[in-house]
Design a protein around this motif. Structure first.
Motif, PDB file in Angstrom:
ATOM      1  N   ARG A 240       0.835  -1.202   0.000  1.00  0.00           N
ATOM      2  CA  ARG A 240       0.000   0.000   0.000  1.00  0.00           C
ATOM      3  C   ARG A 240       0.868   1.249   0.000  1.00  0.00           C
ATOM      4  O   ARG A 240       0.636   2.188  -0.758  1.00  0.00           O
ATOM      5  CB  ARG A 240      -0.922   0.020   1.221  1.00  0.00           C
TER       6      ARG A 240
ATOM      7  N   LEU B 187       1.006   4.139  -2.872  1.00  0.00           N
ATOM      8  CA  LEU B 187       0.726   5.551  -2.583  1.00  0.00           C
ATOM      9  C   LEU B 187       1.905   6.450  -2.943  1.00  0.00           C
ATOM     10  O   LEU B 187       1.714   7.553  -3.466  1.00  0.00           O
ATOM     11  CB  LEU B 187       0.317   5.733  -1.122  1.00  0.00           C
TER      12      LEU B 187
ATOM     13  N   ALA C 160       1.809   6.773  -6.690  1.00  0.00           N
ATOM     14  CA  ALA C 160       0.663   7.553  -7.159  1.00  0.00           C
ATOM     15  C   ALA C 160       0.786   9.036  -6.821  1.00  0.00           C
ATOM     16  O   ALA C 160       0.412   9.889  -7.629  1.00  0.00           O
ATOM     17  CB  ALA C 160      -0.629   6.984  -6.572  1.00  0.00           C
ATOM     18  N   PHE C 161       1.303   9.355  -5.623  1.00  0.00           N
ATOM     19  CA  PHE C 161       1.277  10.736  -5.144  1.00  0.00           C
ATOM     20  C   PHE C 161       2.656  11.324  -4.864  1.00  0.00           C
ATOM     21  O   PHE C 161       2.765  12.509  -4.556  1.00  0.00           O
ATOM     22  CB  PHE C 161       0.426  10.837  -3.869  1.00  0.00           C
TER      23      PHE C 161
ATOM     24  N   ARG D   3       3.347  13.465  -0.672  1.00  0.00           N
ATOM     25  CA  ARG D   3       1.991  13.192  -0.169  1.00  0.00           C
ATOM     26  C   ARG D   3       1.886  13.376   1.341  1.00  0.00           C
ATOM     27  O   ARG D   3       0.847  13.729   1.851  1.00  0.00           O
ATOM     28  CB  ARG D   3       1.536  11.791  -0.566  1.00  0.00           C
TER      29      ARG D   3
ATOM     30  N   GLY E 270      -5.034  -1.569  -5.526  1.00  0.00           N
ATOM     31  CA  GLY E 270      -5.773  -0.373  -5.155  1.00  0.00           C
ATOM     32  C   GLY E 270      -5.983  -0.295  -3.660  1.00  0.00           C
ATOM     33  O   GLY E 270      -5.892  -1.301  -2.947  1.00  0.00           O
TER      34      GLY E 270
ATOM     35  N   PRO F 293      -6.085   8.519   1.274  1.00  0.00           N
ATOM     36  CA  PRO F 293      -6.107   8.624  -0.167  1.00  0.00           C
ATOM     37  C   PRO F 293      -6.706   7.383  -0.816  1.00  0.00           C
ATOM     38  O   PRO F 293      -6.716   6.309  -0.229  1.00  0.00           O
ATOM     39  CB  PRO F 293      -4.640   8.767  -0.547  1.00  0.00           C
TER      40      PRO F 293
ATOM     41  N   ALA G  88      -6.179   5.204  -4.327  1.00  0.00           N
ATOM     42  CA  ALA G  88      -5.209   5.060  -5.416  1.00  0.00           C
ATOM     43  C   ALA G  88      -5.366   3.696  -6.075  1.00  0.00           C
ATOM     44  O   ALA G  88      -5.722   2.715  -5.420  1.00  0.00           O
ATOM     45  CB  ALA G  88      -3.780   5.219  -4.883  1.00  0.00           C
TER      46      ALA G  88
ATOM     47  N   ASP H 149      -3.119   1.218  -8.892  1.00  0.00           N
ATOM     48  CA  ASP H 149      -1.872   1.007  -9.603  1.00  0.00           C
ATOM     49  C   ASP H 149      -2.031   1.442 -11.064  1.00  0.00           C
ATOM     50  O   ASP H 149      -3.045   1.149 -11.696  1.00  0.00           O
ATOM     51  CB  ASP H 149      -1.496  -0.477  -9.526  1.00  0.00           C
TER      52      ASP H 149
ATOM     53  N   GLN I 129      -5.353   1.084 -14.029  1.00  0.00           N
ATOM     54  CA  GLN I 129      -6.285   2.202 -14.098  1.00  0.00           C
ATOM     55  C   GLN I 129      -7.212   2.059 -15.300  1.00  0.00           C
ATOM     56  O   GLN I 129      -6.943   1.308 -16.228  1.00  0.00           O
ATOM     57  CB  GLN I 129      -5.523   3.526 -14.132  1.00  0.00           C
TER      58      GLN I 129
ATOM     59  N   GLY J 144     -11.057   2.046  -9.205  1.00  0.00           N
ATOM     60  CA  GLY J 144     -11.257   3.207  -8.335  1.00  0.00           C
ATOM     61  C   GLY J 144     -12.731   3.416  -8.033  1.00  0.00           C
ATOM     62  O   GLY J 144     -13.116   3.666  -6.886  1.00  0.00           O
TER      63      GLY J 144
END
Length: 176
Positions: free
Chosen positions: A15, A19, A22-23, A27, A58, A78, A80, A82, A86, A91
């Motif tokens: 996780r 994250l 993704a961010f 973040r 996710g 958050p 998110a 992968d 997507q 999501g």
């Protein structure tokens, strides 16, 4: 095939990697993070999406907060997915699962900071947070609310603050 299930301790490393990808490492400097740090997610409201091979693809978590004068609410995020997974509805499925579970558990409202055009499809609206503010800078148009119970955010004003269970020191490091 993707399955959404409750997050487990074994999910934490994957996780956190998801994250970060993704961010980015920044973040942890976001205003929403001030409401999550040192806390554990709301009971029963941390979910993981895993593929058919059991790989985490996710994540979504909700956190207890006090929505100013409205009282108890949740902060979503958050969320998110992968990058390789997507645009497959993961999501959307994570969001629907989180919102429905929060409703079943009796929560009245959810707040988040995110892309209004995306989150409006789930019923999130910036008008519900008009008189609320967060403990740091945020683009006003990205601060959204969703009432799970009609009127839960009526007249809500003031500071959104952290609530819920404090994390044990080891949990606090990885709970972000």
């Amino acid at each position: 095939m993707v399955t959404i299930r409750p997050e487990t301790a074994a999910d934490i490393p994957a996780r956190e990697l998801l994250l970060d990808r993704a961010f980015g490492k920044a973040r942890r400097r976001k205003t929403s993070e001030r409401l999550r740090e040192g806390r554990v997610p709301a009971d029963g409201l941390a979910f993981t999406a895993v593929d058919g091979k059991g790989r985490l693809v996710g994540t979504v978590r909700l956190w207890n907060v006090i929505a100013g004068s409205a009282g108890p609410a949740l902060l979503l995020g958050p969320v998110a997915v992968d990058a390789r997974h997507q645009n497959k509805g993961i999501g959307k499925s994570l969001m629907a699962h989180a919102i429905n579970t929060a409703r079943v558990l009796g929560h009245g409202a959810i707040l988040l900071v995110g892309d209004a055009p995306y989150y409006s499809r789930f019923g999130f609206d910036g008008g519900l947070t008009r008189s609320l503010h967060l403990p740091g800078p945020v683009e006003r148009a990205r601060f959204l609310g969703l009432e799970l119970e009609q009127g839960a955010l009526d007249g809500a004003e003031g500071l959104v603050s952290a609530a819920g269970v404090a994390a044990a020191p080891a949990e606090a490091v990885v709970a972000a």
